[in-house]
Design an enzyme around this catalytic site. Sequence first.
Site, mmCIF file in Angstrom:
data_model
loop_
_atom_site.group_PDB
_atom_site.id
_atom_site.type_symbol
_atom_site.label_atom_id
_atom_site.label_comp_id
_atom_site.label_asym_id
_atom_site.label_seq_id
_atom_site.Cartn_x
_atom_site.Cartn_y
_atom_site.Cartn_z
ATOM 1 N N ASN A 1 0.842 -1.460 -0.143
ATOM 2 C CA ASN A 1 -0.069 0.156 0.034
ATOM 3 C C ASN A 1 0.824 1.256 -0.128
ATOM 4 O O ASN A 1 0.652 2.078 -0.839
ATOM 5 C CB ASN A 1 -0.951 0.026 1.337
ATOM 6 C CG ASN A 1 -1.916 -0.877 1.007
ATOM 7 O OD1 ASN A 1 -2.903 -0.568 0.095
ATOM 8 N ND2 ASN A 1 -2.302 -2.013 1.667
ATOM 9 N N ARG B 1 4.962 0.914 25.582
ATOM 10 C CA ARG B 1 4.311 1.227 24.427
ATOM 11 C C ARG B 1 4.307 3.001 24.271
ATOM 12 O O ARG B 1 4.644 3.608 23.150
ATOM 13 C CB ARG B 1 2.874 0.971 24.575
ATOM 14 C CG ARG B 1 1.994 1.107 23.160
ATOM 15 C CD ARG B 1 0.582 0.379 23.352
ATOM 16 N NE ARG B 1 0.628 -0.929 23.486
ATOM 17 C CZ ARG B 1 0.885 -1.955 22.464
ATOM 18 N NH1 ARG B 1 1.026 -1.462 21.160
ATOM 19 N NH2 ARG B 1 0.763 -3.116 22.576
ATOM 20 N N MET C 1 1.461 -2.526 12.139
ATOM 21 C CA MET C 1 0.721 -3.509 12.940
ATOM 22 C C MET C 1 1.027 -3.189 14.551
ATOM 23 O O MET C 1 1.319 -4.161 15.241
ATOM 24 C CB MET C 1 1.341 -5.178 12.630
ATOM 25 C CG MET C 1 0.966 -5.426 11.003
ATOM 26 S SD MET C 1 -0.658 -5.207 10.720
ATOM 27 C CE MET C 1 -1.263 -6.639 11.296
ATOM 28 N N HIS D 1 -7.673 -0.291 6.329
ATOM 29 C CA HIS D 1 -8.227 -1.608 6.742
ATOM 30 C C HIS D 1 -8.780 -2.710 5.743
ATOM 31 O O HIS D 1 -9.611 -1.998 4.921
ATOM 32 C CB HIS D 1 -9.092 -1.387 8.092
ATOM 33 C CG HIS D 1 -9.347 -2.682 8.776
ATOM 34 N ND1 HIS D 1 -8.703 -3.194 9.687
ATOM 35 C CD2 HIS D 1 -10.532 -3.520 8.628
ATOM 36 C CE1 HIS D 1 -8.947 -4.535 9.959
ATOM 37 N NE2 HIS D 1 -10.292 -4.430 9.588
ATOM 38 N N ALA E 1 -7.952 -3.870 -4.678
ATOM 39 C CA ALA E 1 -8.702 -2.698 -4.616
ATOM 40 C C ALA E 1 -8.114 -1.624 -3.570
ATOM 41 O O ALA E 1 -8.220 -0.576 -3.707
ATOM 42 C CB ALA E 1 -10.176 -3.061 -3.881
ATOM 43 N N GLU E 2 -7.464 -2.018 -2.438
ATOM 44 C CA GLU E 2 -6.760 -1.275 -1.570
ATOM 45 C C GLU E 2 -5.773 -0.252 -2.589
ATOM 46 O O GLU E 2 -5.542 1.061 -2.014
ATOM 47 C CB GLU E 2 -5.855 -2.163 -0.445
ATOM 48 C CG GLU E 2 -6.791 -2.812 0.384
ATOM 49 C CD GLU E 2 -6.164 -3.439 1.554
ATOM 50 O OE1 GLU E 2 -5.128 -2.838 2.103
ATOM 51 O OE2 GLU E 2 -6.134 -4.564 1.527
#
Length: 223
Positions: free
Chosen positions: A23, A74, A99, A118, A182-183
């Site tokens: 992408n 995090r 991710m 997504h 399609a993405e």
Amino acid sequence: MTNGADTQPRKRVAVLISGRGSNMMSLVEASRALAYPAEIVTVISNRPAAPGLAWARAQGIETVALDHKAYPSRAAFDDALDAAIKATGADIVACAGFMRLMTKELVERWHNRMINIHPTLLPSFKGLDTHARALATGVRIAGCTVHIVRAEMDAGPILGQAAVPVLDADTPDTLARRILTAEHRLYPQVLSLFAAGAYDIHQDTARLKGASTNDAMLFSPPS
Ligand code: GRF
């Protein structure tokens, strides 16, 4: 740099990836057009060995590898990520197969300036293992969504969606491939509109300014 169509400066985009990066590649390829209103100024990955990172580097795009395993929490990783994005002068953050769950604080720092793709028609099938779950429910139409990132996973104002049929012989892999095609068309189109300021954004929804004239229908099975 300005785009060819007018004197508006092109929006600076940081793309976040974790792996293959197909992408991201579609965004980079689209942004090569002079009239495209955004340029990809950096590609950042939380996985130093991500194949997409090597591809971007070979294109001469600045890359940053931030190994999340090297950070104690995090929040510490997200602070480093935020600093890396800011250092590039980015206006927009485009997540493309990134991710990692993000802290609310990071998402809020980029409020209405961070988008994601997504591989489902949200709000259906949030999370992982999406194609197998879609097949298990028997849906006849699947697709992908580009949305603004909010603190809740795979939620936020929807900017665009593309639909594909689900075929009887589909496996998670064949469905993933059809959706990915399609993405690669949807994400560059939506980033272009987003960077050009074509949306009115509210807390939960986004609307294109001006009337939509699209009345295309997809039937599955075909009508
Ligand atoms: C895509 O299917 C995207 O929708 C999802 O993760 C996948 C990433 O693929 N978030 P790639 O790295 O862009 O090839």
